[in-house]
Write a protein that holds these residues in place. Sequence first.
Motif, short mmCIF file in Angstrom:
data_model
loop_
_atom_site.label_atom_id
_atom_site.label_comp_id
_atom_site.label_asym_id
_atom_site.label_seq_id
_atom_site.Cartn_x
_atom_site.Cartn_y
_atom_site.Cartn_z
N THR A 145 0.91 -1.16 -0.06
CA THR A 145 0.05 -0.08 0.20
C THR A 145 0.61 1.38 -0.03
N LYS A 174 2.44 2.03 -3.72
CA LYS A 174 1.65 2.31 -4.76
C LYS A 174 1.22 3.44 -3.96
N GLU A 175 1.08 4.17 -3.20
CA GLU A 175 0.83 5.22 -2.86
C GLU A 175 2.20 6.44 -3.16
N TRP A 176 3.63 5.34 -2.81
CA TRP A 176 4.96 6.74 -3.23
C TRP A 176 4.75 6.50 -4.62
N ARG A 217 2.39 6.38 -6.88
CA ARG A 217 1.18 7.87 -7.12
C ARG A 217 1.85 8.94 -6.71
N HIS A 218 2.42 9.47 -5.62
CA HIS A 218 2.14 10.58 -5.06
C HIS A 218 3.63 11.24 -5.91
#
Length: 104
Positions: A14, A17-19, A21-22
């Motif tokens: 998780t 994926k966030e990293w 995307r960011h």
Amino acid sequence: MATLSSEQLDDLQTFLKEWLRHTGRTQADLRRALRASSIRMPVLLGELERTYGRAGLTGLAERLCGIEEQWQGEEGAAEAGTDFDDPLGQLDLLLEEIRADLNP
């Protein structure tokens, strides 16, 4: 060799994926930075789990921070309109980091 629990692996996935995307990066970018054999998330997680097994949570965090620094350096060079003078310099830095992790 220490391993991550399934809950920790889920949390790491998780986070990744966030990293990505960011930062506007892709799994392919992460694969290149990790020098993994595939862009598939299980392969990327396996590479990071091996880092965890060798160096613990601190080593895992240091590796991810190193990737972040590498990406920021690439962005800075692109913004400045310059090319890397020594493309192998990054490999030398990674090798030094690996040696430092192996010889605390």
